[in-house]
Design a protein around this motif. Structure first.
Motif, short mmCIF file in Angstrom:
data_model
loop_
_atom_site.label_atom_id
_atom_site.label_comp_id
_atom_site.label_asym_id
_atom_site.label_seq_id
_atom_site.Cartn_x
_atom_site.Cartn_y
_atom_site.Cartn_z
N ARG A 70 0.93 -1.16 0.13
CA ARG A 70 0.00 0.16 -0.07
C ARG A 70 0.85 1.33 -0.21
N LEU A 71 2.03 1.25 0.71
CA LEU A 71 2.86 2.40 0.86
C LEU A 71 3.64 2.62 -0.74
N LEU A 72 3.93 1.59 -1.17
CA LEU A 72 4.58 1.57 -2.76
C LEU A 72 3.46 2.12 -3.69
N ALA A 73 2.11 1.77 -3.53
CA ALA A 73 1.16 2.15 -4.49
C ALA A 73 0.96 3.89 -3.88
N LEU A 74 0.79 3.94 -2.79
CA LEU A 74 0.64 5.49 -2.37
C LEU A 74 1.97 6.20 -2.93
N ARG A 75 3.35 5.70 -3.05
CA ARG A 75 4.19 6.49 -3.30
C ARG A 75 4.29 6.70 -4.87
N LYS A 76 3.83 5.65 -5.59
CA LYS A 76 3.64 5.52 -7.00
C LYS A 76 2.84 6.61 -7.58
N THR A 77 1.39 6.78 -6.58
CA THR A 77 0.38 7.78 -7.21
C THR A 77 0.96 9.09 -6.99
N ALA A 78 1.56 9.33 -5.86
CA ALA A 78 1.93 10.48 -5.41
C ALA A 78 3.04 11.12 -6.45
N LYS A 79 3.80 10.37 -6.71
CA LYS A 79 4.85 10.59 -7.90
C LYS A 79 4.30 10.96 -9.10
N LEU A 80 3.21 10.04 -9.68
CA LEU A 80 2.54 10.56 -11.01
C LEU A 80 1.85 11.73 -10.60
N PHE A 81 1.08 12.23 -9.48
CA PHE A 81 0.31 13.21 -9.17
C PHE A 81 1.43 14.54 -9.20
N GLY A 82 2.61 14.48 -8.61
CA GLY A 82 3.36 15.40 -8.80
C GLY A 82 4.04 15.55 -10.20
N GLU A 83 3.96 14.42 -11.21
CA GLU A 83 4.67 14.87 -12.33
C GLU A 83 3.25 15.67 -13.26
N ILE A 114 -5.52 6.75 -5.60
CA ILE A 114 -5.34 5.45 -4.91
C ILE A 114 -6.55 4.63 -4.86
N SER A 115 -6.66 3.35 -5.25
CA SER A 115 -7.87 2.58 -5.01
C SER A 115 -8.04 1.90 -3.52
N VAL A 116 -8.50 2.65 -2.69
CA VAL A 116 -8.59 2.16 -1.62
C VAL A 116 -9.19 0.89 -1.03
N PHE A 119 -5.57 11.31 0.84
CA PHE A 119 -4.74 11.55 -0.11
C PHE A 119 -5.79 11.77 -1.38
N ASN A 120 -6.64 11.08 -1.60
CA ASN A 120 -7.76 11.06 -2.66
C ASN A 120 -8.40 12.22 -2.58
N HIS A 121 -8.79 12.72 -1.40
CA HIS A 121 -9.66 14.06 -1.27
C HIS A 121 -8.67 15.25 -1.48
N MET A 122 -7.47 15.18 -0.91
CA MET A 122 -6.31 16.22 -1.13
C MET A 122 -6.26 16.33 -2.78
N ALA A 123 -6.18 15.05 -3.63
CA ALA A 123 -5.78 15.37 -4.95
C ALA A 123 -6.93 15.47 -5.67
N GLU A 124 -8.31 15.51 -5.40
CA GLU A 124 -9.36 16.03 -5.90
C GLU A 124 -9.49 17.41 -5.78
N ARG A 125 -9.21 17.90 -4.52
CA ARG A 125 -9.05 19.33 -4.20
C ARG A 125 -8.19 19.98 -5.11
N LEU A 185 -8.73 22.87 -8.00
CA LEU A 185 -8.04 24.15 -7.94
C LEU A 185 -7.40 24.39 -9.29
N VAL A 186 -6.64 23.64 -9.65
CA VAL A 186 -6.09 23.63 -11.02
C VAL A 186 -6.80 23.92 -12.25
N ASN A 187 -7.92 23.13 -12.32
CA ASN A 187 -8.95 23.24 -13.24
C ASN A 187 -9.43 24.80 -13.18
N ASP A 188 -9.89 25.41 -11.98
CA ASP A 188 -10.30 26.36 -11.90
C ASP A 188 -9.57 27.41 -12.31
N VAL A 189 -8.05 27.56 -11.90
CA VAL A 189 -7.00 28.22 -12.46
C VAL A 189 -7.15 28.39 -13.85
N LYS A 190 -7.14 27.23 -14.66
CA LYS A 190 -7.03 27.08 -16.01
C LYS A 190 -8.36 27.74 -16.48
#
Length: 438
Positions: free
Chosen positions: A164-177, A184-186, A199-205, A209-214
């Motif tokens: 689960r930590l590896l999945a979290l790390r991978k998703t966070a890395k892709l999100f940061g890219e 993350i599939s909970v 994390f999913n709530h933060m990602a959605e938020r 916000l990014v879409n709003d800025v665009k």
């Protein structure tokens, strides 16, 4: 984190108490069996030696039997005088009274029998079984097995957590890219389910916000360009115009364009401030019928018909009165802007939710535009030039709806034929609402 803590405690208790009890029971059982096995040879040798001593005691020359006894095996016989036997006096008295004597060393057992007719002692020496060595081997095996099983339990517990930590790390890395759609599939039995959900709530938020800025950037670049161009053209024309009447007309146009830009900037600032409102919502029990009635009280219909169908019984939602007023006002105002003649507001009560349907007899919205109509700076293409505004009403309504954990959907009105906006909000407990109302 609670699942992680509970599972860790369970593993520790099972490893220390459960395994310890199990291996301790195995060791005790084996030790008892080893002790029984060790006593079995003595139970056989003691009566055998007694029979041999009785036989030799009745023989006139017992030394001949001792001499003929083979000395190349593990069992040896010896015959010595009672006076030459080095035995403590207390034990010697027992031996003289006919009791066999058993002495053991680290390597063998020696059984003593008194031959009264010959005043001598028969000594039968037998090999000593080594239970201590057996127990030491058993302890080593059980200890090794204990740590091996404990290691297996820890690996079994850590493997899902590591995955689960590896999945979290991978998703966070892709999100940061920049892949903002990564989630993350909970899992149902995840130790860090709370962290994954947050994390999913933060990602959605962040994605919102990014879409709003665009959207805001696109809208600003589009909607500001027109009044700026008009102002530039007006200033250039004003410099070349000497007629006072025309100059006043051009100045008024420039002033109107400046007012339009001010309104746009103010709208942008108000929409941006909505992001900060989540931390200051003041929720209470709100009567839905009264809420809609209050919002419709000051509406200007301009000859259009506004039909309101409240719920048959009072119903309540848990929300912020001020922002709910903005939500209903925006939806009703949108219907009034696009309707031809009629607008209908209906309130329905479901077991767990309250629905407010706002329908109109306008041109409606094409299904492929349902999602985009709820975004900022989006207006119907057919009315972009005829209806004043920046397309922020439905975007604000959508955001306020999310704050109250509700849904806002667009459809077609079966009765009026135009658009239908369906607002669904969680219903507040009737008992709590009645207390709040009192």
């Amino acid at each position: 984190m609670r699942n992680l803590t509970l599972s860790l405690l369970a593993v520790v208790l099972i490893a220390t108490m459960g395994l310890g009890w199990m291996f301790d029971a195995l060791y005790n059982q084996y030790s008892e069996q080893s002790e029984l096995n060790q006593n079995d040879p003595l139970m056989v040798l003691e009566p055998l030696g007694q029979n041999m001593a009785d036989t030799l005691n009745s023989q006139p020359h017992p030394n001949e039997f001792i001499t003929d006894w083979p000395n190349n095996n593990a069992y040896t016989l010896a015959l010595t005088s009672i006076n030459q036997t080095l035995i403590p006096p207390a034990l010697k008295n027992d031996l003289l009274n006919g009791k066999p004597l058993v002495l053991e060393t680290d390597t063998d057992l020696t059984l003593y029998y008194y031959l009264a007719n010959h005043a001598s002692v028969l000594m039968l020496r037998a090999p000593m079984l080594n239970p201590n060595r057996d127990n030491a081997d058993l302890r080593l095996v059980l200890t090794s097995l204990f740590y091996f099983v404990m290691l297996l339990l820890m690996v079994a517990w850590l493997a899902p957590l590591a995955l689960r930590l590896l999945a979290l790390r991978k998703t966070a890395k892709l999100f940061g890219e920049g892949q903002l759609n990564q989630r993350i599939s909970v899992g149902s039995i995840s130790y860090i389910k709370d962290i994954e959900t947050e994390f999913n709530h933060m990602a959605e938020r962040i994605e919102a916000l990014v879409n709003d800025v665009k959207l805001l950037s696109s809208a600003v670049s589009h909607d500001l360009r027109t009044p700026l161009a008009r102002i530039r053209f007006g200033i250039d024309t004003l410099q070349e115009e000497d007629d006072p009447v025309l100059r006043k007309r051009y100045e008024q146009r420039i002033s109107d364009n400046v007012d339009e830009m001010v309104d746009l900037v103010e709208t942008l600032l108000n929409y941006a401030r909505l992001d900060q409102a989540m931390i200051s919502l003041t929720k209470s029990a709100v009567n839905v019928n009264d809420l809609v009635t209050h919002c419709l009280k000051n509406k200007t219909c301009d000859g259009r018909t506004l039909n309101y169908l409240p719920a048959a019984t009072p119903c309540f939602i848990d929300g912020d009165q001020a922002y709910l007023n903005i939500l209903i006002n925006n939806l009703v105002q949108n219907a009034l802007q696009y309707c031809k003649q009629h607008v209908t507001i209906e309130v329905f009560i479901q077991p767990d939710t309250v629905s407010i349907n706002i329908s109109d007899d306008g041109p409606g919205i094409a299904p492929e535009h349902y999602a985009t109509m709820l975004q900022p700076f989006t207006r119907g293409e057919l009315h972009r030039q005829t209806i004043k505004g920046f397309g922020m009403g439905l975007a604000i309504a959508t955001r306020v709806t999310k704050w109250h954990h509700g849904t806002l959907t667009i459809g077609k009105s079966d009765i009026l034929g135009g658009a239908k906006f369906s607002l669904t909000l969680p219903k507040k407990n009737v008992k709590d609402a009645s207390i709040a109302q009192q």
